[in-house]
Scaffold this active site. Structure first.
Site, PDB file in Angstrom:
ATOM      1  N   HIS A 133      46.300  -0.305  20.022  1.00 12.59           N
ATOM      2  CA  HIS A 133      46.853   0.331  18.816  1.00 12.59           C
ATOM      3  C   HIS A 133      46.410  -0.434  17.569  1.00 12.59           C
ATOM      4  CE1 HIS A 133      50.315   1.689  21.620  1.00 12.59           C
ATOM      5  NE2 HIS A 133      49.640   2.766  21.316  1.00 12.59           N
ATOM      6  N   LYS A 148      59.180  10.641  26.820  1.00 20.61           N
ATOM      7  CA  LYS A 148      59.164   9.251  27.273  1.00 20.61           C
ATOM      8  C   LYS A 148      60.519   8.578  27.101  1.00 20.61           C
ATOM      9  CE  LYS A 148      54.255   8.422  26.394  1.00 20.61           C
ATOM     10  NZ  LYS A 148      53.306   7.742  25.490  1.00 20.61           N
ATOM     11  N   ARG A 158      40.415   6.890  24.392  1.00 23.99           N
ATOM     12  CA  ARG A 158      39.944   5.930  25.400  1.00 23.99           C
ATOM     13  C   ARG A 158      39.074   6.583  26.450  1.00 23.99           C
ATOM     14  NH1 ARG A 158      46.075   4.243  26.377  1.00 23.99           N
ATOM     15  NH2 ARG A 158      46.140   6.426  25.783  1.00 23.99           N
ATOM     16  N   SER A 208      50.296   1.440  26.912  1.00 25.79           N
ATOM     17  CA  SER A 208      51.649   0.873  26.870  1.00 25.79           C
ATOM     18  C   SER A 208      52.240   0.853  28.275  1.00 25.79           C
ATOM     19  CB  SER A 208      52.539   1.698  25.935  1.00 25.79           C
ATOM     20  OG  SER A 208      52.050   1.621  24.622  1.00 25.79           O
TER      21      SER A 208
HETATM   22  P1  ADP Z   1      51.590   8.889  22.323  1.00 19.78           P
HETATM   23  O1  ADP Z   1      52.834   8.655  23.101  1.00 19.78           O
HETATM   24  O2  ADP Z   1      51.714   9.867  21.203  1.00 19.78           O
HETATM   25  O3  ADP Z   1      50.345   9.061  23.147  1.00 19.78           O
HETATM   26  P2  ADP Z   1      50.958   6.165  22.019  1.00 19.78           P
HETATM   27  O4  ADP Z   1      51.793   5.131  21.381  1.00 19.78           O
HETATM   28  O5  ADP Z   1      50.808   6.106  23.488  1.00 19.78           O
HETATM   29  O6  ADP Z   1      51.431   7.569  21.541  1.00 19.78           O
HETATM   30  O7  ADP Z   1      49.537   6.127  21.356  1.00 19.78           O
HETATM   31  C1  ADP Z   1      49.336   6.441  20.000  1.00 19.78           C
HETATM   32  C2  ADP Z   1      47.867   6.649  19.794  1.00 19.78           C
HETATM   33  O8  ADP Z   1      47.184   5.456  20.136  1.00 19.78           O
HETATM   34  C3  ADP Z   1      47.255   7.756  20.658  1.00 19.78           C
HETATM   35  O9  ADP Z   1      46.257   8.388  19.906  1.00 19.78           O
HETATM   36  C4  ADP Z   1      46.641   7.000  21.799  1.00 19.78           C
HETATM   37  O10 ADP Z   1      45.550   7.689  22.359  1.00 19.78           O
HETATM   38  C5  ADP Z   1      46.185   5.745  21.080  1.00 19.78           C
HETATM   39  N1  ADP Z   1      46.037   4.606  21.966  1.00 19.78           N
HETATM   40  C6  ADP Z   1      46.914   4.097  22.845  1.00 19.78           C
HETATM   41  N2  ADP Z   1      46.398   3.019  23.482  1.00 19.78           N
HETATM   42  C7  ADP Z   1      45.146   2.850  22.976  1.00 19.78           C
HETATM   43  C8  ADP Z   1      44.078   1.953  23.234  1.00 19.78           C
HETATM   44  N3  ADP Z   1      44.156   0.996  24.149  1.00 19.78           N
HETATM   45  N4  ADP Z   1      42.944   2.088  22.522  1.00 19.78           N
HETATM   46  C9  ADP Z   1      42.842   3.072  21.615  1.00 19.78           C
HETATM   47  N5  ADP Z   1      43.774   3.965  21.327  1.00 19.78           N
HETATM   48  C10 ADP Z   1      44.921   3.869  22.002  1.00 19.78           C
END
Ligand code: ADP
Length: 165
Positions: free
Chosen positions: A17, A41, A90, A128
């Site tokens: 992130h 979630k 990703r 996450s």
């Molecule tokens: P959501 O629950 O909406 O998917 P997340 O917190 O999981 O939200 O992720 C928010 C954004 O960050 C999403 O666009 C997700 O694809 C991106 N994201 C999560 N982990 C990574 C990572 N390791 N590298 C790049 N982008 C990521």
């Protein structure tokens, strides 16, 4: 002024992130990182706690503002006069869900573009969920989350006692 919104649940925030936030901060005049509610979630941290942690790890970025919202993302972006929604990409699984989300958002407001950014190679596999699993099964997360949050994240996951569910 080019304004972007980067939404997510950030539960917890990972280096992936932060990687996307830093890239967006170099590309846009202003970036709103917004903690949004994901109804699918079960949260680890409250939105307010996530906001606090995001603020801490982005304080070196002058053009980044962290907020939380319970509004529809496009409505929030309109209020902030954002032209762009940033998402991280990703793999093909992300691509599929991002395509759906992008079409949905464009239907609501076709003036707001979605831009997908790739993280560095080191963060491509990070999620996450894998961070939570790593703690539950005794792994070391210090390479995967911002240093100042390692103990806080470990403590919360251990308190939740996922192994006894
Ligand atoms: P959501 O629950 O909406 O998917 P997340 O917190 O999981 O939200 O992720 C928010 C954004 O960050 C999403 O666009 C997700 O694809 C991106 N994201 C999560 N982990 C990574 C990572 N390791 N590298 C790049 N982008 C990521």
């Amino acid at each position: 002024m080019k304004i972007a919104v980067y939404p997510g649940s950030f539960d917890p925030i990972s280096n992936g992130h932060l990687d996307i936030i830093e890239r967006a901060s170099r590309l846009f005049d202003k970036v709103y990182v917004v903690v949004s509610i994901n109804i699918l979630k079960q949260p680890l941290f409250t939105p307010t706690e996530r906001l606090e942690m995001l603020k801490e790890v982005t304080k070196h970025l002058d053009n980044v503002v962290v907020e939380e919202t319970s509004e529809l993302l496009i409505r929030y972006a309109e209020k902030r006069k954002a032209n762009v929604i940033i998402r991280g990409l990703r793999n093909f699984i992300d691509y599929q869900s991002e395509m759906t989300l992008f079409q949905f958002n464009r239907k609501i407001n076709s003036n707001i573009e979605t831009i997908l950014l790739f993280p560095s190679q080191d963060n491509l596999f990070l999620s996450s969920t894998s961070i939570k699993e790593l703690v539950v099964f005794g792994g070391d997360i210090s390479e995967y989350v911002p240093k100042q949050l390692v103990e806080r994240i470990k403590k919360r996951i251990e308190e939740k006692n996922f192994r006894n569910l």
